[in-house]
Design an enzyme around this catalytic site. Sequence first.
Site, PDB file in Angstrom:
ATOM      1  N   ASN A 116      -0.266  -4.976  -2.969  1.00 41.83           N
ATOM      2  CA  ASN A 116      -0.060  -6.175  -2.145  1.00 41.83           C
ATOM      3  C   ASN A 116      -1.413  -6.825  -1.896  1.00 41.83           C
ATOM      4  OD1 ASN A 116       1.378  -8.007  -0.418  1.00 41.83           O
ATOM      5  ND2 ASN A 116       0.562  -6.904   1.343  1.00 41.83           N
ATOM      6  N   HIS A 118      -3.272  -9.132   1.096  1.00 38.27           N
ATOM      7  CA  HIS A 118      -3.100  -9.525   2.500  1.00 38.27           C
ATOM      8  C   HIS A 118      -4.299 -10.381   2.910  1.00 38.27           C
ATOM      9  CE1 HIS A 118      -1.640  -9.287   6.577  1.00 38.27           C
ATOM     10  NE2 HIS A 118      -2.879  -9.052   6.956  1.00 38.27           N
ATOM     11  N   ASP A 154       1.065  -3.276   5.845  1.00 35.86           N
ATOM     12  CA  ASP A 154      -0.335  -3.687   5.662  1.00 35.86           C
ATOM     13  C   ASP A 154      -1.333  -2.572   5.981  1.00 35.86           C
ATOM     14  OD1 ASP A 154       0.587  -6.246   4.980  1.00 35.86           O
ATOM     15  OD2 ASP A 154       0.506  -6.922   7.058  1.00 35.86           O
TER      16      ASP A 154
END
Length: 223
Positions: A116, A118, A154
């Site tokens: 991911n 972020h 996260d």
Amino acid sequence: MAAVSDGSGKLPLVVLISGRGSNLQAILDGARDGSLPITIRAVISNRPGVQGLDRARQAAVPALTLDHKVYSTRQDFETALRSTIDELSPALVILAGFMRVLSPEFVMHYAGRMLNIHPSLLPKYRGLHTHERALGGGEREHGASVHFVTPELDSGPVIVQACVPVLPDDDPDSLAARVLEQEHKIYPLAIRWFAEGRIVLREQQVWFDGHLLSEPKRWPGCH
Ligand code: GRF
């Protein structure tokens, strides 16, 4: 050499999006110009009609929609998403602005093979509205992080970060634009490292070229 390749020496991957798809575009561009040794098997959006799907089609990459709203439960949506992804047999799943929180079961199924990006210097500012919060927090430096995805939002081990200065007259939009420019550099970079077998997640830690990464790789400019 690729970590897991499709026989062409290219790493097969699937990209999940929810919107604009500018990070997707950076990845599509890298695949096209040969700087990324990857094959994008499909782009999947949980929202119909978004710009990222057009970007995929323009690059002749299959563009699929799995609208989470047509499923009555989160679990039903995730079951459908997981089977769609797994039929494509990707070695890596890329979250690029994918705005659904994924269950621990889903995340663990892709442990060590889901990334991911972020828009903050994790562990600072997990969650939403990172640019507003960085400005409100009086930060002088802000940025973006690419990390392995783990069940807590996260919070997965960070591979690489890019830093930008926070300028006196910044608003959330100007700061977001400065960060985004860097996102488009570090996400393809991390994907290339993964495709080349240089980064591996082992026991919740990132190993880089066979060595434990004690702190994230930093883009030049970080303090
Ligand atoms: C980016 O800021 C990314 O860091 C965050 O969502 C945004 C997606 O933008 N996860 P885009 O769809 O890639 O343009």
